[in-house]
Design a protein around this motif. Sequence first.
Motif, PDB file in Angstrom:
ATOM      1  N   THR A 115      -9.728  -1.048  -5.186  1.00 14.68           N
ATOM      2  CA  THR A 115      -8.597  -1.573  -5.185  1.00 14.68           C
ATOM      3  C   THR A 115      -8.279  -2.135  -4.100  1.00 14.68           C
ATOM      4  OG1 THR A 115      -8.214  -0.259  -7.105  1.00 14.68           O
ATOM      5  CG2 THR A 115      -6.206  -1.837  -6.373  1.00 14.68           C
ATOM      6  N   GLU A 116      -8.239  -1.670  -2.815  1.00 13.17           N
ATOM      7  CA  GLU A 116      -7.205  -1.384  -1.487  1.00 13.17           C
ATOM      8  C   GLU A 116      -7.747  -2.757  -0.628  1.00 13.17           C
ATOM      9  OE1 GLU A 116      -7.196   1.651  -2.549  1.00 13.17           O
ATOM     10  OE2 GLU A 116      -5.493   2.247  -2.697  1.00 13.17           O
TER      11      GLU A 116
ATOM     12  N   MET B   6       0.874  -1.076  -0.371  1.00  6.52           N
ATOM     13  CA  MET B   6       0.032   0.247   0.037  1.00  6.52           C
ATOM     14  C   MET B   6       1.047   1.033  -0.084  1.00  6.52           C
ATOM     15  SD  MET B   6      -3.671   0.575   1.891  1.00  6.52           S
ATOM     16  CE  MET B   6      -3.718   1.868   3.053  1.00  6.52           C
ATOM     17  N   SER B   7       0.870   2.040  -1.427  1.00  8.44           N
ATOM     18  CA  SER B   7       1.400   3.457  -0.627  1.00  8.44           C
ATOM     19  C   SER B   7       1.318   4.786   0.009  1.00  8.44           C
ATOM     20  CB  SER B   7       0.418   4.099  -2.014  1.00  8.44           C
ATOM     21  OG  SER B   7      -0.290   3.882  -1.953  1.00  8.44           O
ATOM     22  N   ASN B   8       2.437   4.951   0.321  1.00  9.53           N
ATOM     23  CA  ASN B   8       2.080   6.119   1.476  1.00  9.53           C
ATOM     24  C   ASN B   8       0.991   7.007   1.228  1.00  9.53           C
ATOM     25  OD1 ASN B   8       4.749   5.469   2.704  1.00  9.53           O
ATOM     26  ND2 ASN B   8       5.881   6.198   1.458  1.00  9.53           N
TER      27      ASN B   8
ATOM     28  N   MET C 192      -5.887  -5.939   0.664  1.00 16.67           N
ATOM     29  CA  MET C 192      -5.949  -6.373   1.866  1.00 16.67           C
ATOM     30  C   MET C 192      -6.733  -7.860   1.839  1.00 16.67           C
ATOM     31  SD  MET C 192      -8.615  -4.511   4.840  1.00 16.67           S
ATOM     32  CE  MET C 192     -10.017  -5.153   4.006  1.00 16.67           C
ATOM     33  N   SER C 193      -7.850  -8.106   1.284  1.00 18.26           N
ATOM     34  CA  SER C 193      -8.587  -9.849   1.761  1.00 18.26           C
ATOM     35  C   SER C 193      -7.761 -10.521   0.856  1.00 18.26           C
ATOM     36  CB  SER C 193      -9.488 -10.092   0.737  1.00 18.26           C
ATOM     37  OG  SER C 193     -10.638  -8.948   1.066  1.00 18.26           O
ATOM     38  N   THR C 194      -6.974 -10.341  -0.181  1.00 20.50           N
ATOM     39  CA  THR C 194      -5.831 -11.748  -0.778  1.00 20.50           C
ATOM     40  C   THR C 194      -4.513 -11.733   0.600  1.00 20.50           C
ATOM     41  OG1 THR C 194      -6.698 -10.554  -3.384  1.00 20.50           O
ATOM     42  CG2 THR C 194      -4.236 -12.039  -2.738  1.00 20.50           C
ATOM     43  N   ARG C 195      -4.040 -10.029   1.194  1.00 25.34           N
ATOM     44  CA  ARG C 195      -3.110  -9.887   1.623  1.00 25.34           C
ATOM     45  C   ARG C 195      -3.700 -11.405   2.831  1.00 25.34           C
ATOM     46  NH1 ARG C 195      -0.718  -5.012   3.310  1.00 25.34           N
ATOM     47  NH2 ARG C 195       1.133  -6.742   4.195  1.00 25.34           N
ATOM     48  N   ILE C 196      -4.374 -10.910   3.228  1.00 28.01           N
ATOM     49  CA  ILE C 196      -4.593 -11.657   4.355  1.00 28.01           C
ATOM     50  C   ILE C 196      -5.080 -13.186   4.599  1.00 28.01           C
ATOM     51  CG2 ILE C 196      -7.701 -12.042   6.238  1.00 28.01           C
ATOM     52  CD1 ILE C 196      -7.151  -8.536   5.789  1.00 28.01           C
TER      53      ILE C 196
ATOM     54  N   GLY D  17     -14.604  -8.689   5.797  1.00 27.84           N
ATOM     55  CA  GLY D  17     -16.117  -8.607   4.870  1.00 27.84           C
ATOM     56  C   GLY D  17     -16.069  -7.128   5.695  1.00 27.84           C
ATOM     57  N   ILE D  18     -16.411  -6.820   6.736  1.00 25.28           N
ATOM     58  CA  ILE D  18     -16.205  -4.868   7.510  1.00 25.28           C
ATOM     59  C   ILE D  18     -15.276  -4.282   6.990  1.00 25.28           C
ATOM     60  CG2 ILE D  18     -16.062  -3.613   9.432  1.00 25.28           C
ATOM     61  CD1 ILE D  18     -17.766  -6.312  11.279  1.00 25.28           C
ATOM     62  N   ALA D  19     -14.009  -4.337   6.849  1.00 23.72           N
ATOM     63  CA  ALA D  19     -12.717  -2.874   6.481  1.00 23.72           C
ATOM     64  C   ALA D  19     -13.225  -3.380   5.236  1.00 23.72           C
ATOM     65  CB  ALA D  19     -11.898  -4.148   7.395  1.00 23.72           C
ATOM     66  N   ALA D  20     -13.327  -4.635   4.299  1.00 22.55           N
ATOM     67  CA  ALA D  20     -13.170  -4.333   2.714  1.00 22.55           C
ATOM     68  C   ALA D  20     -14.380  -3.925   2.691  1.00 22.55           C
ATOM     69  CB  ALA D  20     -13.654  -5.850   2.193  1.00 22.55           C
TER      70      ALA D  20
END
Length: 82
Positions: free
Chosen positions: A39-40, A1-3, A44-48, A26-29
């Motif tokens: 996109t984030e 994730m960029s700065n 995020m979901s993929t990383r988790i 789900g809540i965060a996404a």
Amino acid sequence: MSNENKQQKPDCPLIGEDGNIFHLVGIAAKTLRRNGMSTEASEMSTRIFNSGSYEEALGIIGEYVNITSTDEPGEDMNMRMG
């Protein structure tokens, strides 16, 4: 994730929610998508789901959103006054 995105993390009320990681993701996404960060949300979901532990997954969520309580102080005050 960029700065730039790290400085624009939206608030996400996760403290007090069911601790199931799928529920929290789900809540965060949803919070990210509502803030124009689809996109984030996907990233995020993929990383988790590729992470090795519950603690690592929570850390990743915290990189994308500001984790807040479901019981915000302002809400309690408004309930007592109304």
